[in-house]
Design an enzyme around this catalytic site. Structure first.
Site, PDB file in Angstrom:
ATOM      1  CB  SER A   9      60.737  52.207 -89.310  1.00  0.00           C
ATOM      2  OG  SER A   9      61.144  51.113 -90.024  1.00  0.00           O
ATOM      3  CG  HIS A  34      64.708  53.874 -88.777  1.00  0.00           C
ATOM      4  ND1 HIS A  34      65.870  54.092 -87.828  1.00  0.00           N
ATOM      5  CD2 HIS A  34      64.509  52.408 -88.637  1.00  0.00           C
ATOM      6  CE1 HIS A  34      66.167  52.928 -87.279  1.00  0.00           C
ATOM      7  NE2 HIS A  34      65.468  52.093 -87.790  1.00  0.00           N
ATOM      8  CG  ASP A  36      64.481  49.246 -89.966  1.00  0.00           C
ATOM      9  OD1 ASP A  36      63.353  49.729 -89.586  1.00  0.00           O
ATOM     10  OD2 ASP A  36      65.361  49.476 -88.837  1.00  0.00           O
ATOM     11  CG  MET A  38      66.902  43.991 -91.882  1.00  0.00           C
ATOM     12  SD  MET A  38      65.402  43.323 -91.474  1.00  0.00           S
ATOM     13  CE  MET A  38      64.615  44.556 -90.531  1.00  0.00           C
ATOM     14  CG  HIS A  67      68.753  49.942 -87.593  1.00  0.00           C
ATOM     15  ND1 HIS A  67      67.510  49.495 -86.883  1.00  0.00           N
ATOM     16  CD2 HIS A  67      69.806  49.354 -86.841  1.00  0.00           C
ATOM     17  CE1 HIS A  67      67.779  48.628 -86.114  1.00  0.00           C
ATOM     18  NE2 HIS A  67      69.125  48.301 -86.064  1.00  0.00           N
ATOM     19  CG  MET A  69      69.245  45.525 -87.990  1.00  0.00           C
ATOM     20  SD  MET A  69      67.328  45.497 -87.846  1.00  0.00           S
ATOM     21  CE  MET A  69      67.037  46.916 -88.974  1.00  0.00           C
ATOM     22  CG  MET A 138      67.726  46.677 -81.733  1.00  0.00           C
ATOM     23  SD  MET A 138      66.797  47.666 -82.984  1.00  0.00           S
ATOM     24  CE  MET A 138      65.597  46.428 -83.529  1.00  0.00           C
ATOM     25  N   GLY A 143      64.480  42.373 -87.457  1.00  0.00           N
ATOM     26  CA  GLY A 143      64.417  41.397 -88.532  1.00  0.00           C
ATOM     27  C   GLY A 143      63.201  41.919 -89.029  1.00  0.00           C
ATOM     28  N   GLY A 145      59.201  44.381 -88.878  1.00  0.00           N
ATOM     29  CA  GLY A 145      58.395  45.397 -88.276  1.00  0.00           C
ATOM     30  C   GLY A 145      57.237  44.651 -87.567  1.00  0.00           C
ATOM     31  N   GLY A 146      56.263  45.486 -86.817  1.00  0.00           N
ATOM     32  CA  GLY A 146      55.111  44.799 -86.290  1.00  0.00           C
ATOM     33  C   GLY A 146      55.211  44.059 -85.219  1.00  0.00           C
ATOM     34  CG  ASP A 172      64.120  50.096 -84.690  1.00  0.00           C
ATOM     35  OD1 ASP A 172      65.071  50.126 -85.313  1.00  0.00           O
ATOM     36  OD2 ASP A 172      63.033  49.970 -84.984  1.00  0.00           O
ATOM     37  N   GLY A 173      60.996  49.499 -82.445  1.00  0.00           N
ATOM     38  CA  GLY A 173      60.185  48.135 -82.608  1.00  0.00           C
ATOM     39  C   GLY A 173      59.172  48.508 -81.398  1.00  0.00           C
ATOM     40  N   GLY A 174      57.949  48.287 -82.059  1.00  0.00           N
ATOM     41  CA  GLY A 174      56.571  48.148 -81.011  1.00  0.00           C
ATOM     42  C   GLY A 174      56.489  49.663 -80.455  1.00  0.00           C
ATOM     43  N   GLY A 194      57.121  52.151 -87.107  1.00  0.00           N
ATOM     44  CA  GLY A 194      56.883  51.855 -88.329  1.00  0.00           C
ATOM     45  C   GLY A 194      55.400  51.702 -88.460  1.00  0.00           C
TER      46      GLY A 194
HETATM   47  C1  DX5 Z   1      63.098  45.387 -86.685  1.00  0.00           C
HETATM   48  C2  DX5 Z   1      62.944  46.725 -87.119  1.00  0.00           C
HETATM   49  C3  DX5 Z   1      61.473  47.380 -86.663  1.00  0.00           C
HETATM   50  C4  DX5 Z   1      61.093  48.486 -87.266  1.00  0.00           C
HETATM   51  C5  DX5 Z   1      59.975  49.296 -86.667  1.00  0.00           C
HETATM   52  O1  DX5 Z   1      64.369  45.045 -86.956  1.00  0.00           O
HETATM   53  O2  DX5 Z   1      63.922  47.752 -87.037  1.00  0.00           O
HETATM   54  O3  DX5 Z   1      61.659  47.546 -85.438  1.00  0.00           O
HETATM   55  O4  DX5 Z   1      62.096  49.484 -87.451  1.00  0.00           O
HETATM   56  O5  DX5 Z   1      59.060  48.311 -86.351  1.00  0.00           O
HETATM   57  P1  DX5 Z   1      57.533  48.715 -85.657  1.00  0.00           P
HETATM   58  O6  DX5 Z   1      56.648  48.356 -86.779  1.00  0.00           O
HETATM   59  O7  DX5 Z   1      57.044  47.866 -84.704  1.00  0.00           O
HETATM   60  O8  DX5 Z   1      57.452  50.071 -85.491  1.00  0.00           O
HETATM   61 ZN    ZN Z   2      65.512  49.890 -87.239  1.00  0.00          ZN
END
Ligand code: DX5
Ligand code: ZN
Length: 212
Positions: A9, A34, A36, A38, A67, A69, A138, A143, A145-146, A172-174, A194
């Site tokens: 990402s 990826h 993201d 938004m 993706h 959002m 998700m 919204g 990353g991190g 996706d996420g964490g 990411g």
């Molecule tokens: C949230 C994003 C994050 C990003 C990856 O909306 O979609 O999940 O892609 O996030 P991390 O930094 O947690 O890998």
């Molecule tokens: Zn994403």
């Protein structure tokens, strides 16, 4: 169970150097890039539109995993298809008719993903899983990353994997080596990461760690 794919990402990469980011991802062995997207309405954050995908396209060999959002995905699908998307994922919580969105993405010759936020049950997407190429579960609130991984999402991955042994399930996420093991054991095969990847000294080694 489909092969494991790593989707890097760019959200938490050096957005001032997307050419360098794309080259790092290509060199790392991650198969997908990826994006993201938004809109400041579906989520409070605003990131980038199809013009950024178009700018990155010539500098990346990766599969372009978009993706959305966004509150109104039907307004974006054709724009991102023309900008070079290979997959477009929209949210079931957005204002579109999921069947129509999947049909439009397929009409444009792309793979279609449907996504659920952590609080949305699998029942909300049940009618659309067969038509979609991928389900994005998700594992953080969309919204930013991190964020920290939400463990209650593991059950949703298991539920979807039980419905279809071959469907691509993206998370996706964490995602880091520890949570990657959990989601892969639950049945996910496409790992969006990411922060873990872009903070790594050696991204190729980090990609290998995610694959387990
Ligand atoms: C949230 C994003 C994050 C990003 C990856 O909306 O979609 O999940 O892609 O996030 P991390 O930094 O947690 O890998
Ligand atoms: Zn994403």
């Amino acid at each position: 169970m489909p092969q494991t794919i790593v989707s890097a990402s760019i959200l938490n990469s050096d957005l001032a150097d997307l050419k360098g980011t794309a080259a790092r991802v290509d060199a790392s062995g991650a198969e997908w890039l990826h994006f993201d997207v938004m809109d400041g309405e579906f989520v409070e954050n605003i990131t980038f539109g199809s013009s950024v995908l178009n700018a990155v396209r010539p500098h990346s060999r990766a599969f372009r995993d978009v993706h959305l959002m966004v509150a109104h995905p039907m307004r974006q699908i054709k724009l991102f298809a023309e900008a070079g998307a290979d997959n477009i994922t929209f949210h079931v919580e957005s204002d579109c008719d999921p069947e129509a969105a999947i049909a439009e993405i397929h009409r444009l010759g792309l793979r279609a993903g449907i996504s659920v936020k952590p609080g949305t049950p699998v029942s909300a997407i049940e009618p659309y899983i067969a038509a979609a190429d991928m389900v994005l579960v998700m594992t953080v609130e969309p919204g930013y990353g991190g964020q920290g991984f939400i463990h209650s999402t593991l059950d949703k991955i298991r539920q979807i994997r039980a419905v279809d042994p071959d469907k691509y399930i993206e998370v996706d996420g964490g995602i880091n080596p520890e949570t990657s093991k959990l989601v892969r054991e639950a049945g996910a095969n496409v790992l969006v990461a990411g922060t873990f990847l872009f903070r790594a000294q050696d991204m190729a080694a980090a990609v290998k760690e995610l694959r387990g």
